[in-house]
Design an enzyme around this catalytic site. Structure first.
Site, short mmCIF file in Angstrom:
data_model
loop_
_atom_site.label_atom_id
_atom_site.label_comp_id
_atom_site.label_asym_id
_atom_site.label_seq_id
_atom_site.Cartn_x
_atom_site.Cartn_y
_atom_site.Cartn_z
N THR A 141 2.21 2.43 -1.34
CA THR A 141 1.35 3.29 -2.15
C THR A 141 2.09 3.59 -3.46
O THR A 141 1.99 2.83 -4.41
CB THR A 141 0.97 4.58 -1.40
OG1 THR A 141 2.16 5.19 -0.87
CG2 THR A 141 0.01 4.28 -0.27
N LYS A 167 7.42 1.52 4.21
CA LYS A 167 6.99 2.13 2.96
C LYS A 167 7.24 3.62 3.02
O LYS A 167 7.25 4.22 4.10
CB LYS A 167 5.51 1.84 2.66
CG LYS A 167 4.50 2.40 3.66
CD LYS A 167 4.09 3.82 3.44
CE LYS A 167 3.56 4.03 2.02
NZ LYS A 167 3.24 5.50 1.81
N THR A 178 9.53 8.51 9.86
CA THR A 178 8.95 8.89 8.58
C THR A 178 8.12 7.79 7.99
O THR A 178 8.43 6.63 8.15
CB THR A 178 10.04 9.29 7.58
OG1 THR A 178 9.42 9.84 6.43
CG2 THR A 178 10.88 8.13 7.18
N GLU A 260 9.69 9.43 -5.14
CA GLU A 260 8.78 9.52 -6.28
C GLU A 260 9.47 10.20 -7.47
O GLU A 260 9.85 11.37 -7.40
CB GLU A 260 7.52 10.29 -5.90
CG GLU A 260 6.64 9.51 -4.93
CD GLU A 260 5.43 10.27 -4.44
OE1 GLU A 260 4.55 9.63 -3.86
OE2 GLU A 260 5.39 11.51 -4.63
N ASN A 375 2.48 13.51 -8.94
CA ASN A 375 1.71 14.19 -7.91
C ASN A 375 0.61 15.07 -8.48
O ASN A 375 -0.42 15.30 -7.82
CB ASN A 375 2.64 14.98 -6.99
CG ASN A 375 3.34 14.07 -6.00
OD1 ASN A 375 2.77 13.70 -4.99
ND2 ASN A 375 4.57 13.69 -6.31
N THR A 380 -6.43 12.35 -9.20
CA THR A 380 -7.37 12.19 -10.30
C THR A 380 -7.14 10.91 -11.08
O THR A 380 -7.97 10.53 -11.88
CB THR A 380 -7.27 13.40 -11.26
OG1 THR A 380 -5.92 13.54 -11.71
CG2 THR A 380 -7.71 14.66 -10.56
#
Length: 380
Positions: A141, A167, A178, A260, A375, A380
């Site tokens: 992702t 991933k 996890t 991230e 995030n 959106t």
């Protein structure tokens, strides 16, 4: 590359608007034994709920979609998870309770089964021993890169192969395994032994990482073994268990390094706790603290943030609580050399409590502007 007897594939079925690979299948051509651990969240995703009713010691395939997590989707989501398993099983010619299902992506949005069903058919048709790379890319992702590899292990009975694909980059602070991680091997292992070493490997690896302190409802670690002949035992089983833990630890650290927006990956070493459980609590408090994580990102030797997190973790603890002694790769925070250590992409953060012999370790990433932006804009 997958071990002999395994095949894999990844396809694009339209779950991701960018048109990249987003659905994968990984399967054994012969019967397997398996081990599995999953999330401890009180609100597990629909695939996790379904997988808990599988023939847990004999799972021989998994179908994974990326883009939508099929979590918080109610009865419709559970039926979609069952349909994914049935469709993959029909294509593979195996029983539905031998096929695990996993989904990853946005929580709260139902799957669109119109592209997913044909995507499963296409992935099954594309299965090949050379398909591990596509499978690894299809399950990602927000990952900047797939995480996987192939390893060889020498046992008394000969060489076995262990391969991995995983991933994970966000919503990571597990208490089991996890994210999504799949490990295959051509070793012969009894189902009970494989479940035990799988759980132990998760505890020593995936349970020791934190990117943002958040627990996913989809966390799953699945290990499948398709070796033929007498199951390994004794020293060979111990050697395999150590190798499996090492592979899982390697994958887990890759996840932290790929957190991230992350700039730093830090190994947090807590020592001198009253016991190991207390050390683990302190490690989580320090490693999950947004104040500590932002200090790591800012290369700021602000030891007071670590002290605050330790005090929070030890609130109400018996005995005297001392101010922690903190070092970075052995360098004290008041040492001018600490600035150089903070500039490294990876280093050890050592926190000594002076209360006993308990110890724990945790791998953590920092918290950056990029994490917040990613995030804030993810949905959106």
């Amino acid at each position: 590359m997958v071990p002999p007897g395994f095949v894999a594939a990844g396809v694009a079925c339209g779950m991701k608007a960018t048109g990249v690979l987003d659905l994968g299948v990984l399967a054994s051509l012969r019967p397997t034994t398996s081990g599995m651990v999953d999330t401890t969240s009180a609100l597990p995703a629909a695939p996790v709920q379904r997988n808990r009713n599988l023939r847990r010691g004999a799972v021989r395939a998994v179908v994974v979609n990326a883009g939508k997590a099929n979590a918080a989707t109610g009865a419709v989501g559970l039926e979609d998870a069952h349909e994914m398993g049935r469709r993959a099983a029909d294509g593979l010619g195996v029983a539905a309770d031998e096929v695990a299902v996993c989904s990853t992506g946005t929580i709260g949005e139902p799957l669109d089964m119109d592209p997913v069903g044909p995507g499963i058919d296409a992935a099954v048709a594309a299965l090949t021993p050379a398909g591990a790379g596509d499978f690894g890319r299809a399950i990602c992702t927000t990952d900047r890169a797939p995480k996987g590899g192939t390893f060889r292990l020498e046992l008394a009975g000969g060489t076995v192969t262990i391969a991995a694909a995983a991933k994970g980059a966000g919503m990571i602070s597990p208490h089991m395994a996890t994210m999504l991680a799949y490990i295959t091997t051509d070793a012969a292992i009894a189902a009970g032994d494989l479940q035990a070493v799988t759980a132990a490997a998760a505890s020593a690896s995936f349970n020791r990482i934190s990117i943002d302190g958040q627990m996913s409802p989809s966390d799953t670690l699945l290990v499948m073994a398709n070796g033929e002949g007498d199951p390994i035992g004794g020293a060979d089983l111990e050697r395999f268990a150590s190798a499996l833990a090492a592979v899982c630890r390697w994958l887990a650290i890759q996840m932290v390094k790929d957190g991230e927006g992350a700039d730093h990956a830090v190994r947090l070493l807590v020592s001198g706790a009253h016991d190991d459980a207390e050390a683990a609590a302190v490690a989580r408090a320090v490693g999950n603290s947004p104040l500590v994580k932002t200090a790591i990102f800012g290369r700021d030797p602000n030891w007071g943030r670590i002290s605050q997190a330790v005090g929070q973790a030890l609130a109400g603890a018996p005995g005297e609580v001392h101010e922690p002694v903190v070092h970075l790769d052995g360098v004290g925070l008041d040492d001018p050399a600490a600035a150089s250590v903070l500039g490294r992409g990876e280093y050890d953060l050592q926190v000594a409590l002076g209360r006993g012999s308990g110890a724990d370790e945790l791998w953590v990433s920092d918290l950056t502007h990029a994490y917040v932006s990613l995030n804030a804009e993810y949905h959106t």
